[in-house]
Design an enzyme around this catalytic site. Structure first.
Site, PDB file in Angstrom:
ATOM      1  N   THR A 101       5.715  -6.317   1.490  1.00  0.00           N
ATOM      2  CA  THR A 101       4.727  -7.056   0.662  1.00  0.00           C
ATOM      3  C   THR A 101       4.429  -6.463  -0.745  1.00  0.00           C
ATOM      4  O   THR A 101       4.048  -5.309  -0.898  1.00  0.00           O
ATOM      5  CB  THR A 101       3.446  -6.976   1.451  1.00  0.00           C
ATOM      6  N   LYS A 176       1.255 -14.467   1.583  1.00  0.00           N
ATOM      7  CA  LYS A 176       1.035 -13.034   2.329  1.00  0.00           C
ATOM      8  C   LYS A 176      -0.440 -12.596   1.673  1.00  0.00           C
ATOM      9  O   LYS A 176      -1.200 -12.148   2.147  1.00  0.00           O
ATOM     10  CB  LYS A 176       1.923 -12.313   1.912  1.00  0.00           C
ATOM     11  N   LYS A 244      -3.456  -1.259  -0.500  1.00  0.00           N
ATOM     12  CA  LYS A 244      -2.128  -1.401  -1.419  1.00  0.00           C
ATOM     13  C   LYS A 244      -2.091  -3.018  -1.510  1.00  0.00           C
ATOM     14  O   LYS A 244      -1.804  -3.596  -2.545  1.00  0.00           O
ATOM     15  CB  LYS A 244      -0.988  -0.857  -0.713  1.00  0.00           C
TER      16      LYS A 244
HETATM   17  P1  NAP Z   1       6.962   2.547   6.208  1.00  0.00           P
HETATM   18  O1  NAP Z   1       7.178   2.926   7.555  1.00  0.00           O
HETATM   19  O2  NAP Z   1       6.231   3.590   5.229  1.00  0.00           O
HETATM   20  O3  NAP Z   1       8.361   2.501   5.567  1.00  0.00           O
HETATM   21  C1  NAP Z   1       8.868   2.424   4.147  1.00  0.00           C
HETATM   22  C2  NAP Z   1       9.955   2.341   3.905  1.00  0.00           C
HETATM   23  O4  NAP Z   1      10.326   2.243   2.381  1.00  0.00           O
HETATM   24  C3  NAP Z   1      10.576   3.620   4.081  1.00  0.00           C
HETATM   25  O5  NAP Z   1      11.953   3.360   4.721  1.00  0.00           O
HETATM   26  C4  NAP Z   1      10.785   4.410   3.120  1.00  0.00           C
HETATM   27  O6  NAP Z   1      11.829   5.349   2.909  1.00  0.00           O
HETATM   28  C5  NAP Z   1      10.974   3.348   1.963  1.00  0.00           C
HETATM   29  N1  NAP Z   1      10.937   3.290   0.608  1.00  0.00           N
HETATM   30  C6  NAP Z   1       9.422   3.358   0.063  1.00  0.00           C
HETATM   31  N2  NAP Z   1       9.456   3.670  -1.318  1.00  0.00           N
HETATM   32  C7  NAP Z   1      10.790   3.997  -1.633  1.00  0.00           C
HETATM   33  C8  NAP Z   1      11.376   4.035  -2.869  1.00  0.00           C
HETATM   34  N3  NAP Z   1      11.022   3.967  -3.931  1.00  0.00           N
HETATM   35  N4  NAP Z   1      12.835   3.925  -2.812  1.00  0.00           N
HETATM   36  C9  NAP Z   1      13.442   3.719  -1.680  1.00  0.00           C
HETATM   37  N5  NAP Z   1      12.975   3.809  -0.258  1.00  0.00           N
HETATM   38  C10 NAP Z   1      11.507   3.495  -0.295  1.00  0.00           C
HETATM   39  O7  NAP Z   1       6.019   1.145   5.808  1.00  0.00           O
HETATM   40  P2  NAP Z   1       6.182  -0.020   6.855  1.00  0.00           P
HETATM   41  O8  NAP Z   1       5.024  -0.156   7.844  1.00  0.00           O
HETATM   42  O9  NAP Z   1       7.461  -0.341   7.429  1.00  0.00           O
HETATM   43  O10 NAP Z   1       6.191  -1.223   5.678  1.00  0.00           O
HETATM   44  C11 NAP Z   1       6.976  -1.688   4.966  1.00  0.00           C
HETATM   45  C12 NAP Z   1       6.732  -2.942   4.243  1.00  0.00           C
HETATM   46  O11 NAP Z   1       6.056  -3.876   5.150  1.00  0.00           O
HETATM   47  C13 NAP Z   1       5.219  -2.782   3.286  1.00  0.00           C
HETATM   48  O12 NAP Z   1       5.518  -3.612   2.210  1.00  0.00           O
HETATM   49  C14 NAP Z   1       4.033  -3.177   4.143  1.00  0.00           C
HETATM   50  O13 NAP Z   1       3.111  -3.488   3.324  1.00  0.00           O
HETATM   51  C15 NAP Z   1       4.903  -4.290   4.834  1.00  0.00           C
HETATM   52  N6  NAP Z   1       4.009  -4.596   6.031  1.00  0.00           N
HETATM   53  C16 NAP Z   1       3.847  -3.577   6.918  1.00  0.00           C
HETATM   54  C17 NAP Z   1       3.160  -4.058   7.993  1.00  0.00           C
HETATM   55  C18 NAP Z   1       2.822  -2.915   9.254  1.00  0.00           C
HETATM   56  O14 NAP Z   1       1.986  -3.258  10.188  1.00  0.00           O
HETATM   57  N7  NAP Z   1       3.233  -1.790   9.255  1.00  0.00           N
HETATM   58  C19 NAP Z   1       2.897  -5.232   8.624  1.00  0.00           C
HETATM   59  C20 NAP Z   1       3.541  -6.538   7.613  1.00  0.00           C
HETATM   60  C21 NAP Z   1       3.869  -5.978   6.432  1.00  0.00           C
HETATM   61  P3  NAP Z   1      11.534   6.858   3.360  1.00  0.00           P
HETATM   62  O15 NAP Z   1      11.904   6.870   4.914  1.00  0.00           O
HETATM   63  O16 NAP Z   1      12.631   7.808   2.498  1.00  0.00           O
HETATM   64  O17 NAP Z   1      10.074   7.078   3.136  1.00  0.00           O
END
Ligand code: NAP
Length: 299
Positions: A101, A176, A244
């Site tokens: 997102t 979104k 965010k």
């Molecule tokens: P998360 O568990 O914190 O995972 C984030 C991922 O991004 C990890 O693999 C992290 O790597 C990687 N990352 C972040 N910054 C990076 C960078 N600069 N370079 C390389 N890798 C990087 O987050 P998530 O919940 O999966 O969310 C991912 C996306 O989906 C976000 O944009 C979020 O807003 C969206 N989203 C989340 C949800 C939810 O319920 N969680 C629902 C809808 C949408 P590391 O493992 O090394 O930290």
């Protein structure tokens, strides 16, 4: 442009990415993965996925599609255009699908820059949380050219249930942003209704049951209302992440000169909870701000 997709690269194996990549593997796509913290690639390697050394290395292996699932706009920019980014290794004709997102405006800029390298960007942010990601029932909001989106359909069907193609690049992210506005204003209404219930001597849980089947019914009310009533603030979706997303909404609204008074109020409540140390709590912890302001306990 119509040959089917077999080889998929996946960048970002966090909560959402790991679950979605796993569903792609189950559906028969051949995966190459990369994650900044390499240990998160292990379960995929065990199941036969190739592990790349960098986004550039992953792109150089020549997948048909690379999916991104990282945190924010700057992170997408880094994995695409950084020194070891996708562009540094990509072959012409690649499709990049961004499930993160991020900003709709930046997405349009990224799409233009990638087009200069003969790479197509399709933005495909999702809604439905970690549960939807694991169960393959996400709503996917898609922006990008028709032919690429059509080609991606079997991949989208492997990770989601409601797949909506809104228009050109950036429109998925704009949708979104609309989703997040509706979600946070809805949650604020649920919290305010619960505060009124408590102040007027109602049983809060009975009030929620009474109104859930009528015009006030919603996902937020049905799922988060009962958790607030139990004092359960464990995260499904964290306050830090919704803040965010609301930053993206704010930037977009500012650019469009659109007043979003309800969303701004909801954001203020989330900030208050985060400032008190609650950033890692679930979004339903917005109730804590209402509890403090109204001197009321919503349990
Ligand atoms: P998360 O568990 O914190 O995972 C984030 C991922 O991004 C990890 O693999 C992290 O790597 C990687 N990352 C972040 N910054 C990076 C960078 N600069 N370079 C390389 N890798 C990087 O987050 P998530 O919940 O999966 O969310 C991912 C996306 O989906 C976000 O944009 C979020 O807003 C969206 N989203 C989340 C949800 C939810 O319920 N969680 C629902 C809808 C949408 P590391 O493992 O090394 O930290």
């Amino acid at each position: 442009m119509n040959e089917s997709i077999r080889q998929v690269g996946y960048i970002g194996l966090g909560i959402m990415g790991a679950a979605m990549a796993s569903n792609l593997a189950k559906a028969g796509f051949a995966l190459t993965v990369w994650n900044r913290t390499r240990s998160k690639c292990k379960p995929f390697a065990k199941q036969g996925a190739t592990v790349a050394d960098s986004p550039a290395d992953l792109a150089a292996k020549g997948p048909d599609v690379i999916c991104l699932n990282v945190t924010d706009t700057a992170d997408v920019e880094q994995v695409l255009f950084g020194d070891d980014g996708v562009v540094a290794g990509a072959k012409p004709g690649l499709i990049v699908v961004d499930h993160s997102t991020i900003s709709p405006m930046a997405t349009r800029e990224f799409a233009c820059k990638l087009a200069g390298h003969d790479i197509t960007l399709v933005d495909a942010p999702v809604s439905g949380g970690d549960v939807g990601a694991r169960e393959g029932t996400l709503s996917i909001m898609v922006g990008g050219p028709d032919d690429a989106v059509q080609r991606l359909q079997p991949m989208f069907e492997a990770v989601g249930k409601t797949i909506s193609h809104l228009g050109e690049s950036g429109t998925g992210q704009a949708c979104k942003a609309c989703n997040q506005i509706a979600v946070v204003c809805n949650l604020m209404g649920v919290c305010e209704a619960m505060a009124m219930a408590k102040k007027t001597g109602l049983d809060v849980s009975k009030m929620l049951e009474a109104i859930a089947g009528g015009a006030a019914g919603s996902w937020q009310l049905a799922n988060l209302g009962p958790r607030i009533a139990k004092g359960d603030f464990d995260p499904g979706f964290m306050i830090d992440l919704v803040l965010k997303d609301l930053g993206i909404v704010d930037d977009t609204a500012r650019q469009q000169r659109l007043p979003l008074a309800g969303t701004s109020t909801a954001e203020g409540y989330f900030r208050a909870v985060a400032a008190a140390g609650g950033g890692k709590l679930g979004t339903q912890a917005m109730a804590k701000a209402l509890e403090n302001l109204g001197a009321v306990d919503l349990k």
